[in-house]
Design a protein around this motif. Structure first.
Motif, short mmCIF file in Angstrom:
data_model
loop_
_atom_site.label_atom_id
_atom_site.label_comp_id
_atom_site.label_asym_id
_atom_site.label_seq_id
_atom_site.Cartn_x
_atom_site.Cartn_y
_atom_site.Cartn_z
N THR A 3 0.77 -1.22 -0.02
CA THR A 3 -0.02 0.00 0.05
C THR A 3 0.78 1.15 -0.02
N ASN A 4 0.67 2.26 -0.57
CA ASN A 4 1.15 3.54 -0.90
C ASN A 4 1.21 4.26 0.39
N LEU A 5 2.26 5.18 0.70
CA LEU A 5 2.18 6.14 1.83
C LEU A 5 0.92 7.13 1.57
N PRO A 6 0.05 7.41 2.47
CA PRO A 6 -0.93 8.31 2.22
C PRO A 6 -0.56 9.70 2.34
N ASP A 7 -1.27 10.65 1.97
CA ASP A 7 -0.86 12.10 1.93
C ASP A 7 -0.74 12.65 3.34
N THR A 8 -1.12 12.02 4.36
CA THR A 8 -0.97 12.53 5.85
C THR A 8 0.28 12.44 6.07
N PRO A 9 1.04 13.21 6.82
CA PRO A 9 2.51 12.99 7.44
C PRO A 9 2.55 11.66 8.29
N VAL A 10 3.34 10.88 7.75
CA VAL A 10 3.23 9.36 8.52
C VAL A 10 4.88 9.05 8.37
N CYS A 11 5.09 7.88 9.19
CA CYS A 11 6.33 7.36 9.15
C CYS A 11 6.09 5.73 9.25
N ARG A 12 6.84 4.92 8.68
CA ARG A 12 6.70 3.48 8.87
C ARG A 12 7.38 2.93 10.15
N LYS A 13 8.50 3.67 10.52
CA LYS A 13 9.19 3.23 11.77
C LYS A 13 9.72 4.18 12.61
N ARG A 14 9.61 4.07 14.16
CA ARG A 14 9.98 4.97 15.12
C ARG A 14 11.49 4.70 15.42
N ASN A 15 12.07 5.91 16.14
CA ASN A 15 13.40 5.67 16.25
C ASN A 15 13.73 4.93 17.56
N ILE A 16 13.14 3.89 17.77
CA ILE A 16 13.22 2.99 18.94
C ILE A 16 13.40 1.55 18.44
N ARG A 17 14.51 0.87 19.30
CA ARG A 17 14.41 -0.57 18.86
C ARG A 17 14.01 -1.36 20.04
N ASP A 18 13.04 -2.23 19.93
CA ASP A 18 12.48 -2.93 20.59
C ASP A 18 13.16 -4.24 20.92
N ASN A 19 13.96 -4.76 19.94
CA ASN A 19 14.76 -5.93 20.28
C ASN A 19 13.71 -7.31 20.31
N THR A 20 12.85 -7.14 19.32
CA THR A 20 12.01 -8.37 19.27
C THR A 20 12.77 -9.35 18.52
N LEU A 21 12.04 -10.45 17.84
CA LEU A 21 12.72 -11.17 17.08
C LEU A 21 12.89 -10.44 15.57
N ASP A 22 12.23 -9.29 15.25
CA ASP A 22 12.75 -8.71 14.12
C ASP A 22 14.46 -8.20 14.09
N ASP A 23 14.83 -8.09 15.40
CA ASP A 23 16.28 -7.80 15.43
C ASP A 23 16.97 -9.01 15.87
N ALA A 24 16.62 -10.07 15.45
CA ALA A 24 17.47 -11.22 15.98
C ALA A 24 18.27 -11.99 14.67
N GLN A 25 18.43 -11.19 13.72
CA GLN A 25 19.28 -11.72 12.51
C GLN A 25 18.98 -12.87 11.88
N LEU A 26 17.63 -12.93 11.64
CA LEU A 26 16.75 -14.35 11.16
C LEU A 26 17.32 -14.60 9.69
N LYS A 27 17.80 -13.62 8.97
CA LYS A 27 18.27 -14.09 7.50
C LYS A 27 19.64 -14.82 7.84
N THR A 28 20.19 -14.52 8.44
CA THR A 28 21.44 -15.04 8.67
C THR A 28 21.24 -16.48 9.34
N ARG A 29 20.53 -16.62 10.53
CA ARG A 29 19.99 -17.87 11.21
C ARG A 29 19.21 -18.82 10.48
N CYS A 30 18.37 -18.22 9.58
CA CYS A 30 17.60 -19.22 8.87
C CYS A 30 17.32 -18.72 7.54
#
Length: 317
Positions: A3-30
């Motif tokens: 889906t395209n970005l809407p006209d409203t000012p938005v962002c995909r990510k915050r400048n916060i790292r939650d250290n979930t499985l998204d940050d577990a180097q899954l491409k390398t591990r699996c």
């Protein structure tokens, strides 16, 4: 297609790292081999096997009832099984749009739900315990969940076997032995966590380092299966690493898996910390963002702030 970005000012990510499985180097591990091999239809001269005696539609229905780790192992047997699994539309949609979820499920050995359940969950958007967009998956039992719920509610705080045994009330001598027997019989959903850093931190560091793998059980399933007197256990909520070990971000699959909505953060709420109805942690689908703007007003840049650094909601007169 995303889906395209809407006209409203938005962002995909915050400048916060939650250290979930998204940050577990899954491409390398699996690493996944999807797309690396030629799986064109096999010629008629190729030797058939017992699977070929069944209609393809029936085989696909069976494969949809298989858990992801088993499906991955089956796919790797030979060229024919790879072709069969690749013919499952739901599986290929998930591989295309959210391969890290497949990697995570294989890596932490989740087998409590099947391919069909995972796909159906990814086609939903609402958190399973509140009305917000559930932009994460709680992988132990495949539930959509928002940030507030998975960091605050007891049911998303998984248990080690030692902690789970404290739910089971017996006399001191028979407790451990009876618990092990009952646990083997009940087999509550569980994962085998990955070593790494978990819970909130900055983009460059932070989180709680866990050096060994833990077998973690779904708290709700344990409580429902075992007769207990409750559990008094320290809970650090958003700084409790075990709350983050079964969590991964999850987009919404649309139009039969042909499109994907990864959600947006509203920049007009980027400094909101108190109101959970428009907290900076809330993520919105494209449809949900439209409702948010209709309720709180369009987002405009603050004046005289430095351009692009501050936004606010403004209601129309």
């Amino acid at each position: 297609m995303e889906t395209n970005l809407p006209d409203t000012p938005v962002c995909r990510k915050r400048n916060i790292r939650d250290n979930t499985l998204d940050d577990a180097q899954l491409k390398t591990r699996c690493p996944l081999d999807n797309g690396r091999h030629n799986c064109n239809p096999i010629s008629a001269s190729f030797p058939t096997n017992q699977l070929d005696s069944l209609p393809l539609e029936l085989i696909i229905e069976v494969l949809l009832q298989v858990d992801i780790p088993s499906l991955t192992r089956f796919r790797g047997l030979n060229r024919r099984t790879m072709q069969l699994v690749n013919s499952v539309r739901q599986y290929t949609a998930m591989i295309e749009h959210c391969p890290n979820i497949i990697r995570a499920i294989v890596s932490i050995q989740v087998d409590a739900f099947d391919c069909s359940t995972l796909y159906r969950t990814l086609c939903t958007s609402r958190c399973s315990t509140c009305n917000h967009f559930g932009d994460y998956l709680y992988l132990i039992d495949c539930r959509r969940v928002c940030y507030f719920c998975f960091t605050e509610l007891p049911e998303y705080f998984p248990l080690t076997s030692h902690a789970a045994s404290r739910l089971f009330t017996l006399n001191a001598k028979s407790n451990a032995k009876s618990f092990r027997k009952l646990f083997e019989l009940v087999k509550p959903p569980s994962i085998l966590s990955l070593p790494g850093r978990y819970c909130c931190g900055s983009l460059t560091r932070g989180g709680n380092l866990q050096s060994r793998r833990l077998r973690l059980y779904d708290r709700r399933a344990v409580a429902e299966s075992l007769t207990g007197s409750g559990l008094s256990q320290s809970d650090k909520t958003n700084t409790e690493p075990k709350r983050f070990m079964a969590i991964i971000s999850a987009p919404v699959l649309l139009n039969g898996g042909r499109q994907v909505d990864r959600g947006f953060f509203c920049l007009g709420c980027r400094n909101e910390h108190r109101d959970k109805n428009k907290h900076f942690r809330i993520k919105y689908t494209t449809e949900g963002l439209s409702g948010h703007i209709a309720k709180y007003g369009r987002v405009v840049e603050r004046i005289p702030k430095i351009p692009g650094t501050g936004f606010m909601h403004v209601k129309k007169d």
